[in-house]
Design an enzyme around this catalytic site. Structure first.
Site, PDB file in Angstrom:
ATOM      1  N   SER A 235     164.998  66.817 -79.352  1.00 17.45           N
ATOM      2  CA  SER A 235     164.369  68.090 -79.693  1.00 17.45           C
ATOM      3  C   SER A 235     164.879  68.594 -81.047  1.00 17.45           C
ATOM      4  O   SER A 235     164.742  67.905 -82.053  1.00 17.45           O
ATOM      5  CB  SER A 235     164.619  69.101 -78.572  1.00 17.45           C
ATOM      6  OG  SER A 235     163.813  70.250 -78.726  1.00 17.45           O
ATOM      7  N   ASP A 361     153.293  67.099 -75.233  1.00 14.48           N
ATOM      8  CA  ASP A 361     154.511  67.910 -75.287  1.00 14.48           C
ATOM      9  C   ASP A 361     154.137  69.389 -75.396  1.00 14.48           C
ATOM     10  O   ASP A 361     153.448  69.791 -76.344  1.00 14.48           O
ATOM     11  CB  ASP A 361     155.354  67.491 -76.497  1.00 14.48           C
ATOM     12  CG  ASP A 361     156.766  68.061 -76.452  1.00 14.48           C
ATOM     13  OD1 ASP A 361     156.926  69.230 -76.071  1.00 14.48           O
ATOM     14  OD2 ASP A 361     157.709  67.336 -76.819  1.00 14.48           O
ATOM     15  N   HIS A 390     158.139  67.635 -72.472  1.00 17.71           N
ATOM     16  CA  HIS A 390     159.191  67.798 -73.474  1.00 17.71           C
ATOM     17  C   HIS A 390     160.517  67.279 -72.924  1.00 17.71           C
ATOM     18  O   HIS A 390     161.098  67.875 -71.999  1.00 17.71           O
ATOM     19  CB  HIS A 390     159.320  69.263 -73.876  1.00 17.71           C
ATOM     20  CG  HIS A 390     160.291  69.493 -74.999  1.00 17.71           C
ATOM     21  ND1 HIS A 390     160.061  69.053 -76.278  1.00 17.71           N
ATOM     22  CD2 HIS A 390     161.505  70.100 -75.028  1.00 17.71           C
ATOM     23  CE1 HIS A 390     161.076  69.391 -77.061  1.00 17.71           C
ATOM     24  NE2 HIS A 390     161.971  70.014 -76.317  1.00 17.71           N
TER      25      HIS A 390
END
Length: 579
Positions: A235, A361, A390
């Site tokens: 991320s 996502d 995600h």
């Protein structure tokens, strides 16, 4: 015109319409209700269970984007069976939102303890390095002194967590445990102020803050020059990773790297996360997590940033406006997003890099994926899947595994056994004199348990005596030198695009060691107190995630209730004895 009595007493058109609607069978209304629910599931929950069912639960193929002359693809990725296979999400989590929420609430992480060392940056900052050695997972080792031999050749994976995540996050523990199980050592470089460690300088991390991972990597490389280093970012950590690789180019002691669910372009991501209602839920949940992080370090935030604005923040952009931009000295939020986006640094990446992203996502939109930039660089291979959410990519009927963890292990294992690992060509002489500028505490390792409790470890460190012959990640665990070297003082001018820290007085390594000695009871109590406070503050964002789970799964519940409401009376009637 004259009206008859019968005309005045005739029913109204609305009454006739209502009577006509009553003539429609209830089954037709049921079908219409199911269709409405299907539309809601498709547009809001983005459920793909029906599609998986129609395709026989075979999953979707992984799409690979790369340069046609890429030696990384030809020599490494072409040998990776997982990247050339299919990904099938857990059937009862066939939605990016269900997967993402499930990972954060019920990630089912493996249970183990880290060994913690505290790194002191030259600006006075404190970084918690949580180690998981292969011997801690594989067992069969024996105890020796606390030093790790510098000639050890066991590969080391350095992990950069995501926004407000640390080494105890579920997906980080999945990655660390599975990598250590294949014979590698793992060290999680927690962001400043996370992992139960206080912020000890006026420098805070952000989406483009690469200096911490830079000094940690050089730090590890100086102490273990024979051990290849591999980076994995997740991320926001993936954005930091790619930006760091692009900034340093070929002059970097990294053998290979993997980026997982990177936002790529922060400006596009900011527009995306505020576009739809379901994305706004995530935006609010992440903003609460950032507020909890600021609450832990309120004295410094209230002095360096707009504390009233931080408390009123309802989105990530609000927090960045009132905190990140002021602390990092960015003119505007958009300026911060543009300078810290990693997509513009891809052209200068010289390290073999695998990038994994899910097209559904809910946080990092597919619109920001730099397809052309990845295709242009021969060192980069981009792997995209249709589903995954995600950082989730949950697989298996019990949702006990993460697909991307297996893909990372296979890719890095193949890279480690290939001649395509990156080798640093430049050696800076100044790195030989770093011990007086940055340091790591020389006390015993500290055990960080799965419940977050911190306790002093033994002065002896386990060494695995077995040779792991795994075909995916092969390495020989060996003795390790417990004293880690240090990194050079950041006295150079900051490049454009690298956030500028607030100047602070440099602290000597001896003083930093006295302030953060991990084997003292006061330090253990301090860390425990900060972790407890973080756990209490995180409950707010946890409840918001539960609310998102309820909202996204409500159509399933309503459909099930309606189905059983019709079926249960029939079952009871058939079960009653007939007279």
């Amino acid at each position: 015109m004259e009206f008859s009595i019968s005309d005045r007493n005739s029913p109204s058109p609305y009454e006739l319409l209502f009577q006509a609607l009553l003539l429609i069978p209830i089954t037709h209304y049921s079908i219409a209700l199911v269709v409405i629910f299907a539309v809601v599931l498709y547009n809001f929950v983005e459920c793909h269970l029906i599609h998986d069912l129609l395709t026989g639960f075979r999953g979707q193929t992984v799409s690979l984007t790369f340069n046609s002359e890429s030696p990384i693809y030809q020599g490494v990725v072409s040998k990776c069976r997982i990247l050339h296979g299919r990904y099938l999400a857990t059937p009862w989590l066939a939605s990016p939102h269900l997967q993402t929420v499930f990972l954060n609430l019920f990630g089912r992480p493996p249970v183990f303890n880290y060994r913690r060392k505290i790194f002191h940056a030259s600006d006075g900052g404190t970084i918690a390095l949580d180690w998981l050695f292969s011997s801690d997972v594989l067992g069969g080792g024996y105890y020796m002194n606390n030093d790790i031999l510098e000639h050890c050749q066991t590969p080391i994976m350095v992990v950069i967590p995501g926004l407000t995540s640390d080494s105890n996050s579920s997906y980080i523990k999945h990655l660390a445990y599975n990598t250590a199980k294949h014979g590698w050592d793992v060290v999680v470089s927690n962001h400043r102020g996370l992992g139960g460690v206080s912020v000890t300088s006026d420098c805070f991390y952000n989406a483009g803050w690469t200096e911490d991972i830079r000094v940690v990597v050089r730090f590890l490389h100086n102490q273990h020059p024979a051990a290849p280093l591999f980076l994995v970012g997740t991320s926001i950590g993936a954005n930091i990773l790619v930006k760091y690789l692009g900034e340093d180019g070929d002059d970097i002691p990294i053998a290979g790297a993997v980026s997982i669910c990177s936002p790529w372009d922060l400006l596009i991501g900011d527009r995306f996360i505020s576009r739809r209602l379901v994305q706004k839920f995530y935006d609010r949940a992440l903003a609460i997590g950032l507020q909890d992080y600021a609450q832990l370090h309120q004295p410094r935030f209230s002095r360096l940033a707009n504390w009233e604005g931080i408390k009123k923040s309802r989105s990530i952009r609000d927090f960045d406006n009132h905190a990140t931009c002021l602390v990092g000295r960015y003119e505007t939020v958009d300026t911060y997003y543009r300078r810290c986006s990693s997509a513009s640094y891809l052209g200068n990446v010289s390290v073999p890099l695998l990038c994994i992203s899910a097209l559904d996502d809910p946080l990092c939109t597919r619109e920001a994926i730099p397809w052309d930039e990845c295709r242009l660089n021969k060192n980069i291979v981009l792997a995209t899947t249709q589903h995954g959410g995600h950082l989730a990519f949950v697989e298996g009927i019990t949702a006990s595994g993460l697909w991307w963890v297996r893909a990372v292990n296979e890719f890095l294992g193949a890279l480690h056994l290939s001649p395509f690992m990156h080798m640093q060509k430049k050696i800076q002489i100044s790195e030989l004199h770093l011990l007086s500028e940055s340091s790591i505490d020389h006390g015993p390792y500290v055990n960080v348990g799965h419940d977050g409790m911190v306790a002093a470890a033994s002065n002896e460190l386990t060494r695995n005596t077995r040779v792991n012959d795994s075909p995916e990640l092969q390495g020989t665990p060996d003795n390790r030198n417990g004293e880690m070297a240090a990194d050079k003082q950041q006295n150079e001018q900051w490049k454009e695009g690298r956030s500028a820290p607030v100047p602070v007085a440099s602290e000597s390594s001896e003083q930093a060691m006295r302030n953060c000695e991990m084997d003292s009871p006061a330090a253990n109590s301090l860390i425990r107190r900060h972790f407890d406070q973080l756990s209490r503050q995180a409950r707010r964002s946890m409840w918001l995630l539960i609310y998102i789970a309820i909202v996204t799964s409500s159509p399933f519940a309503i459909s099930a209730l309606y189905f059983f409401k019709r079926k249960i009376p029939n079952v009871l009637a058939s079960a009653m004895p007939r007279r």
